[in-house]
Design a protein around this motif. Structure first.
Motif, PDB file in Angstrom:
ATOM      1  N   VAL A   7      45.474  33.261  44.994  1.00 38.01           N
ATOM      2  CA  VAL A   7      44.004  33.267  44.968  1.00 38.01           C
ATOM      3  C   VAL A   7      43.758  33.063  43.391  1.00 38.01           C
ATOM      4  O   VAL A   7      44.460  33.227  42.445  1.00 38.01           O
ATOM      5  CB  VAL A   7      43.462  34.930  45.064  1.00 38.01           C
ATOM      6  CG1 VAL A   7      43.943  35.180  46.838  1.00 38.01           C
ATOM      7  CG2 VAL A   7      43.973  35.786  44.553  1.00 38.01           C
ATOM      8  N   ARG A   8      42.403  32.793  43.092  1.00 35.29           N
ATOM      9  CA  ARG A   8      42.021  32.536  41.901  1.00 35.29           C
ATOM     10  C   ARG A   8      40.549  33.335  41.465  1.00 35.29           C
ATOM     11  O   ARG A   8      39.588  33.629  42.373  1.00 35.29           O
ATOM     12  CB  ARG A   8      41.890  31.148  41.565  1.00 35.29           C
ATOM     13  CG  ARG A   8      40.743  30.164  41.944  1.00 35.29           C
ATOM     14  CD  ARG A   8      39.956  30.756  43.107  1.00 35.29           C
ATOM     15  NE  ARG A   8      38.862  29.747  43.308  1.00 35.29           N
ATOM     16  CZ  ARG A   8      37.781  29.853  43.619  1.00 35.29           C
ATOM     17  NH1 ARG A   8      37.209  30.868  42.980  1.00 35.29           N
ATOM     18  NH2 ARG A   8      36.780  29.014  43.908  1.00 35.29           N
ATOM     19  N   PHE A   9      40.586  33.622  40.246  1.00 35.95           N
ATOM     20  CA  PHE A   9      39.278  34.383  39.842  1.00 35.95           C
ATOM     21  C   PHE A   9      38.705  33.310  39.093  1.00 35.95           C
ATOM     22  O   PHE A   9      39.349  33.023  37.983  1.00 35.95           O
ATOM     23  CB  PHE A   9      39.523  35.604  39.080  1.00 35.95           C
ATOM     24  CG  PHE A   9      38.183  36.139  38.554  1.00 35.95           C
ATOM     25  CD1 PHE A   9      37.181  36.344  39.351  1.00 35.95           C
ATOM     26  CD2 PHE A   9      38.163  36.642  37.276  1.00 35.95           C
ATOM     27  CE1 PHE A   9      35.881  36.816  38.653  1.00 35.95           C
ATOM     28  CE2 PHE A   9      36.929  37.178  36.630  1.00 35.95           C
ATOM     29  CZ  PHE A   9      35.757  37.319  37.294  1.00 35.95           C
ATOM     30  N   ARG A  23      34.743  43.323  39.912  1.00 34.61           N
ATOM     31  CA  ARG A  23      34.868  43.698  41.429  1.00 34.61           C
ATOM     32  C   ARG A  23      35.565  42.362  42.002  1.00 34.61           C
ATOM     33  O   ARG A  23      36.529  42.471  42.693  1.00 34.61           O
ATOM     34  CB  ARG A  23      33.814  44.296  42.035  1.00 34.61           C
ATOM     35  CG  ARG A  23      34.246  44.808  43.519  1.00 34.61           C
ATOM     36  CD  ARG A  23      33.113  44.807  44.468  1.00 34.61           C
ATOM     37  NE  ARG A  23      32.442  43.558  44.685  1.00 34.61           N
ATOM     38  CZ  ARG A  23      31.512  43.616  45.512  1.00 34.61           C
ATOM     39  NH1 ARG A  23      30.901  44.582  46.339  1.00 34.61           N
ATOM     40  NH2 ARG A  23      30.878  42.312  45.848  1.00 34.61           N
ATOM     41  N   THR A  24      35.082  41.169  41.857  1.00 37.02           N
ATOM     42  CA  THR A  24      35.651  39.883  42.436  1.00 37.02           C
ATOM     43  C   THR A  24      37.023  39.823  42.020  1.00 37.02           C
ATOM     44  O   THR A  24      37.924  39.548  42.836  1.00 37.02           O
ATOM     45  CB  THR A  24      34.690  38.934  42.165  1.00 37.02           C
ATOM     46  OG1 THR A  24      33.465  39.100  42.673  1.00 37.02           O
ATOM     47  CG2 THR A  24      35.145  37.395  42.808  1.00 37.02           C
ATOM     48  N   ALA A  25      37.320  39.936  40.816  1.00 37.43           N
ATOM     49  CA  ALA A  25      38.684  39.877  40.332  1.00 37.43           C
ATOM     50  C   ALA A  25      39.562  40.680  40.941  1.00 37.43           C
ATOM     51  O   ALA A  25      40.588  40.263  41.413  1.00 37.43           O
ATOM     52  CB  ALA A  25      38.658  40.029  38.608  1.00 37.43           C
ATOM     53  N   ARG A 221      34.994  35.102  46.826  1.00 36.07           N
ATOM     54  CA  ARG A 221      34.263  34.916  46.060  1.00 36.07           C
ATOM     55  C   ARG A 221      32.885  35.887  46.235  1.00 36.07           C
ATOM     56  O   ARG A 221      32.801  36.175  47.547  1.00 36.07           O
ATOM     57  CB  ARG A 221      33.845  33.571  45.531  1.00 36.07           C
ATOM     58  CG  ARG A 221      33.434  32.750  46.827  1.00 36.07           C
ATOM     59  CD  ARG A 221      33.534  31.253  46.397  1.00 36.07           C
ATOM     60  NE  ARG A 221      33.005  30.667  47.364  1.00 36.07           N
ATOM     61  CZ  ARG A 221      33.015  29.109  47.559  1.00 36.07           C
ATOM     62  NH1 ARG A 221      33.511  28.531  46.581  1.00 36.07           N
ATOM     63  NH2 ARG A 221      32.596  28.670  48.706  1.00 36.07           N
ATOM     64  N   GLY A 222      31.787  35.723  45.377  1.00 32.80           N
ATOM     65  CA  GLY A 222      30.434  36.514  45.625  1.00 32.80           C
ATOM     66  C   GLY A 222      29.860  35.785  46.609  1.00 32.80           C
ATOM     67  O   GLY A 222      29.924  34.441  46.761  1.00 32.80           O
ATOM     68  N   LEU A 298      35.079  50.636  41.655  1.00 32.59           N
ATOM     69  CA  LEU A 298      34.672  49.071  41.994  1.00 32.59           C
ATOM     70  C   LEU A 298      35.082  49.020  43.394  1.00 32.59           C
ATOM     71  O   LEU A 298      34.363  48.115  44.156  1.00 32.59           O
ATOM     72  CB  LEU A 298      35.083  48.343  40.892  1.00 32.59           C
ATOM     73  CG  LEU A 298      34.170  48.195  39.619  1.00 32.59           C
ATOM     74  CD1 LEU A 298      34.954  47.252  38.734  1.00 32.59           C
ATOM     75  CD2 LEU A 298      32.930  47.451  39.936  1.00 32.59           C
ATOM     76  N   ALA A 299      36.421  49.339  43.844  1.00 30.71           N
ATOM     77  CA  ALA A 299      37.033  49.204  45.040  1.00 30.71           C
ATOM     78  C   ALA A 299      36.276  49.615  45.791  1.00 30.71           C
ATOM     79  O   ALA A 299      36.168  48.952  47.288  1.00 30.71           O
ATOM     80  CB  ALA A 299      38.341  49.589  44.940  1.00 30.71           C
TER      81      ALA A 299
END
Length: 505
Positions: A7-9, A23-25, A221-222, A298-299
């Motif tokens: 996966v990637r941020f 949070r996405t990360a 992603r968002g 955040l989780a």
């Protein structure tokens, strides 16, 4: 999952990382670790006009502070670099041209002035200009030009963009892990620009090419990227590549519940929205939050473990996390709840760790010198006051009387507790304290309570003013714990000082 999860941020270095980005990360990190996969950081800096100096390092520092470091990324090559899109720009043109060759994209020479004219013309007629199947043959592009004319214009070095050729009259069936099946009518889609006249790709092309070359299996992603899903799926199909699975996370909403959380909400509400400070905006770190507390709250914004449990270590989050339990609807941000999480983590912290942090606060913010008190003393202070604290920065206000005699007394408390006979009672307390050799909390309590009973006094008539003279207010832990900490001489001195300074009758 047979293929290794990757996966990637992929943030843009256009400023500080908002907690929505963190949070996405985090969700990417949790998913990768849950499945024994890799978490990649990719810096999407193709828009050089919006590039902000220091933003990339800020992103890296923020992830490290949160305890969710990337496995691959700038400075950590895992064989799929480089990890900045600006260093990959030589790759994208060939892929754009490959789509043109396949008949999936085309050259467009329309000037910005001409496109503005069409937009305004449509607006006056109450319509919206969309560059797609219904007008592309009337516009200035390779679809409307003869081959010779096209070759001539390309050879002359005339500016062009490459647009995706959207197929009309199709029902595009998409799937999102969080939202389920989605169907899109391709007639409503425009022919997006994939490659710009300045030689740089747009986000859409670079994103797909990079995800493919970096072997990304899941794009988390968002939800603001949900409208791009149709084009991205079409690009995968056009290249004849296997698409990753997509999951679009819900927005983090304002505390009032309506609208996306913004920097202005933080300024107005007096709470951070960045993990670390940036210019004049204070971050969670500098506000005294523990990284574990930030990760935990955040989780819980948009994900539900399916149980009543609210406190999770990072290891527990990895074990419990699943995309299927991420909510579709936006998650309301609650500043008070974030403080509650920090309070919980503060209570769980080892007293030695807290004493060390408190020592740094004392040196930085008070007149107390480092050599005046031992770490063991600070540990004992922390153990007595931490249950009332939310942040380490609260410690001084909760415990100043352990270090300094009161310089004033709470007026309200004086009026309520300092009666006509209180000075005589306090003199009696001094006599009792002077006769105690073993000045422990337990022994002092036993001796003083025995004296109170003998004098036929109520405990309130003695203990409340005693707290007032020792502390300067009606706060603090068990009075006898305070006395044993500050010692016999200091306890007596504080009572005698109060007898001089407070009303005699």
């Amino acid at each position: 999952m047979s293929q290794k999860v990757r996966v990637r941020f992929a943030p843009s270095p256009t400023g500080p990382l908002h907690i929505g980005g963190v949070r996405t990360a985090l969700f990417n990190y949790l998913f990768a670790k849950k499945h024994g996969g890799d978490f990649i950081l990719r810096i999407e800096d193709t828009d050089q006009n919006r590039y902000v100096e220091g933003a990339e390092q800020y992103i890296i520092d923020a992830l490290n502070w949160c305890g969710i470091p990337f496995d691959e990324g700038p400075g950590k090559d895992g064989g799929h670099g480089p990890y900045r899109q600006s260093e990959r720009k030589h790759l994208y043109k060939q892929y754009a041209k490959e789509l043109v060759k396949k008949g999936k994209a085309y050259y467009a020479f329309d000037t910005s002035e001409k496109l503005d004219f069409h937009r305004k013309d449509h607006e006056t007629k109450g319509k919206t200009f969309i560059y797609n199947w219904h007008n592309r043959l009337k516009l200035d592009n390779s679809l409307s030009l003869m081959p010779e004319e096209l070759e001539k214009r390309l050879a002359s070095g005339e500016d062009y963009v490459i647009r995706f050729l959207t197929t009309p009259d199709e029902k595009l069936k998409l799937n999102d892990v969080i939202r389920g099946a989605i169907e899109i009518d391709t007639n409503v889609l425009d022919d997006k620009v994939l490659f710009k006249s300045d030689g740089m790709p747009t986000y859409h092309l670079a994103n797909i090419v990079d995800d493919h070359l970096m072997q990304i299996t899941h794009v988390i992603r968002g939800e603001e990227w949900l409208p791009s899903l149709a084009l991205h799926q079409q690009l995968y199909d056009a290249f004849e590549w296997e698409a990753p699975e997509f999951a679009h996370l819900p927005l983090i909403m304002k505390p009032v519940g309506k609208g996306k959380l913004s920097k202005r909400d933080g300024e107005k509400g007096g709470f951070p929205i960045f993990p670390l400070s940036w210019n004049e905006s204070i971050g969670y770190k500098e506000s005294g939050y523990f990284p574990e507390a930030v990760v935990n709250f955040l989780a819980m914004l948009g994900w539900n473990p399916g149980t009543e449990q609210e406190l999770f270590s990072l290891e527990e989050l990895v074990k419990a996390f699943s995309l299927e339990r991420v909510n579709k609807s936006g998650a309301r941000f609650d500043p008070d709840k974030t403080k509650w999480y920090n309070q919980c983590y503060l209570q769980k912290k080892n007293n030695t760790v807290l004493a060390d942090l408190f020592e740094q606060e004392l040196i930085a913010k008070t007149a107390v010198r480092k050599d005046e008190f031992s770490i063991a003393y600070l540990e004992k202070v922390v153990s007595l006051i931490k249950e009332r604290a939310t942040f380490v920065s609260d410690f001084w206000e909760l415990s100043d009387y352990f270090f300094l005699a009161p310089s004033s007394y709470n007026d309200k408390a004086v009026k309520k507790q300092w009666k006509e006979d209180t000075p005589e009672i306090m003199k009696g307390v001094v006599n009792v304290l002077e006769g105690i050799s073993d000045f422990t909390s337990e022994k002092t309590e036993l001796e003083l309570k025995s004296w109170i009973s003998q004098q036929e006094l109520s405990f309130g008539r003695v203990m409340a003013p005693l707290r007032l003279v020792l502390v300067g207010d009606m706060k603090g832990p068990h009075v006898f714990d305070i006395m044993s900490m500050i010692g016999k001489e200091e306890s007596i001195a504080r009572i005698n000082t109060a007898l001089k300074r407070l009303p005699k009758e």
